[in-house]
Enzyme design. Structure first.
Site, mmCIF file in Angstrom:
data_model
loop_
_atom_site.group_PDB
_atom_site.id
_atom_site.type_symbol
_atom_site.label_atom_id
_atom_site.label_comp_id
_atom_site.label_asym_id
_atom_site.label_seq_id
_atom_site.Cartn_x
_atom_site.Cartn_y
_atom_site.Cartn_z
ATOM 1 N N THR A 113 -35.749 16.034 -7.328
ATOM 2 C CA THR A 113 -35.418 14.641 -7.641
ATOM 3 C C THR A 113 -34.406 13.951 -6.705
ATOM 4 O OG1 THR A 113 -35.739 15.233 -9.962
ATOM 5 C CG2 THR A 113 -34.708 13.140 -9.575
ATOM 6 N N VAL A 164 -44.517 15.350 -17.936
ATOM 7 C CA VAL A 164 -43.577 14.324 -17.488
ATOM 8 C C VAL A 164 -42.179 14.784 -17.856
ATOM 9 C CG1 VAL A 164 -42.854 11.916 -17.726
ATOM 10 C CG2 VAL A 164 -45.296 12.495 -17.762
ATOM 11 N N GLY A 165 -41.265 14.711 -16.905
ATOM 12 C CA GLY A 165 -39.887 15.147 -17.165
ATOM 13 C C GLY A 165 -38.998 13.981 -17.557
ATOM 14 N N THR A 203 -30.420 14.313 -12.432
ATOM 15 C CA THR A 203 -31.251 15.310 -11.755
ATOM 16 C C THR A 203 -31.034 16.643 -12.449
ATOM 17 O OG1 THR A 203 -31.394 16.646 -9.732
ATOM 18 C CG2 THR A 203 -29.390 15.361 -9.994
ATOM 19 N N GLY A 239 -35.668 18.816 -16.362
ATOM 20 C CA GLY A 239 -36.079 17.629 -17.107
ATOM 21 C C GLY A 239 -36.104 17.812 -18.606
HETATM 22 N N1 GLY Z 1 -35.532 16.229 -13.158
HETATM 23 C C1 GLY Z 1 -36.854 16.106 -12.792
HETATM 24 C C2 GLY Z 1 -37.820 16.750 -13.669
HETATM 25 O O1 GLY Z 1 -37.484 17.685 -14.384
HETATM 26 O O2 GLY Z 1 -38.961 16.362 -13.667
#
Ligand code: GLY
Length: 310
Positions: free
Chosen positions: A169, A198-199, A220, A223
């Site tokens: 990220t 999806v995070g 970041t 997720g």
């Molecule tokens: N932080 C990004 C994800 O886990 O998708």
């Protein structure tokens, strides 16, 4: 009043071979974003410009260089938010888009919705003339090799983000000369994620949040952990209770570690120009520009500085 811009290139155990390129990349993106502020641009314009620069840089997990899912495909998530009005836009699981952050901004500005996902987001991109690119052009040789090495979905979250398995990220936060704040976050997500996963990054209040009454955050890290504690909003709720942005970030990341064993990082800026870059992983490349100083770091508690030309 002066402006401030902060960027991150993802919190994880960045290997030595990527360390210099990661630091150089965040420094360049911070300067690109700050140049927009210096020309009198808005915080929103500045975070979009900074994140586009990071999306173009193959060393980071977003846009070009994104992590691949279990099918070996790119699925990208992004968010952008304007602290003046709480207007926000997000996209999830998009393919063939080089700058998901700009597509997220188009969702914010050209639709009555907050988030578009998958095929719908791609159809919308086409309808407004956002150029699509062949997916292969977003896939780097480095990522393809790492993906081949790790064919199973990773589960030990603290270990993963403190290992070289993760690759996470990018984001930016800014306050402009009028005191408006904005945030943007963009990612390819977790390597070997399930198709359609999806995070936190495109989820309002998790991967990012911006409100002129408290500040702007871009997150970041793992997720699923960030989603469970709504990390961006959690940080701003501590700020609203009177904590400094640095203390609010530390407390919230510590809570995420204690409560759901998740590691990660956050950048925060307040309307009063206070800012912080904080992480609980081994490393996070970050950079910030205020006045004529470029601040940057990679290791815990590292805060280096360089003068930049005015
Ligand atoms: N932080 C990004 C994800 O886990 O998708």
């Amino acid at each position: 009043m002066s402006a401030v811009l902060v960027v991150h290139g993802g919190a994880w155990a960045i290997p030595d071979e990527l360390a210099k390129a990661s630091v150089d990349g965040v420094k360049t993106a911070a300067c690109e974003g700050f140049a927009v502020l210096k020309r009198g641009g808005s915080a929103l314009d500045a975070v979009e410009a900074a994140v586009r620069t990071l999306e173009d840089n193959a060393v980071f997990n977003s846009g070009h260089g994104a992590a691949l899912n279990t099918d070996g495909e790119v699925e990208l998530d992004a968010i952008i938010m304007d602290g003046r009005t709480l207007a926000c836009g997000a996209v999830s699981s998009v393919q063939n888009i080089a700058h998901p952050v700009s597509l997220a901004r188009a969702v914010m500005e050209k639709t009555s919705h907050v988030m578009l996902t998958g095929r719908g987001a791609n159809l919308f991109a086409e309808s407004i003339g956002i150029t699509t690119v062949p997916t292969d052009t977003l896939v780097t040789e480095y990522e393809r090799k790492e993906w081949e090495k790790q064919k199973t979905y990773v589960t030990g979250v603290m270990e993963d983000f403190n290992s070289q398995w993760a690759h996470d990220t990018v984001g930016a936060v800014a306050v402009d000369s009028a005191g408006n704040v904005a945030c943007a976050t963009s990612t390819g997500g977790i390597r070997n994620k399930m198709v359609g996963r999806v995070g936190d990054s495109p989820i309002i209040g998790s991967g990012g949040y911006a409100d002129n009454s408290s500040g702007a955050v871009s997150c970041t890290g793992h997720g699923e952990s960030i989603l469970k504690v709504t990390l961006a909003r959690l940080i701003l709720s501590h700020v609203e209770q009177g904590k400094s942005v640095a203390d609010a970030s530390r407390l919230s990341l510590q809570h995420m570690g204690d409560r759901v064993q998740g590691a990660g990082g956050a950048i925060v800026v307040s309307p009063s120009r206070e800012w912080a870059a904080t992480f609980t992983t081994e490393r996070m490349a970050w950079a910030a520009v205020e006045h004529d100083v470029l601040w940057y770091g990679l290791e815990p508690n590292e805060k280096l500085q360089e003068k930049i030309a005015q």
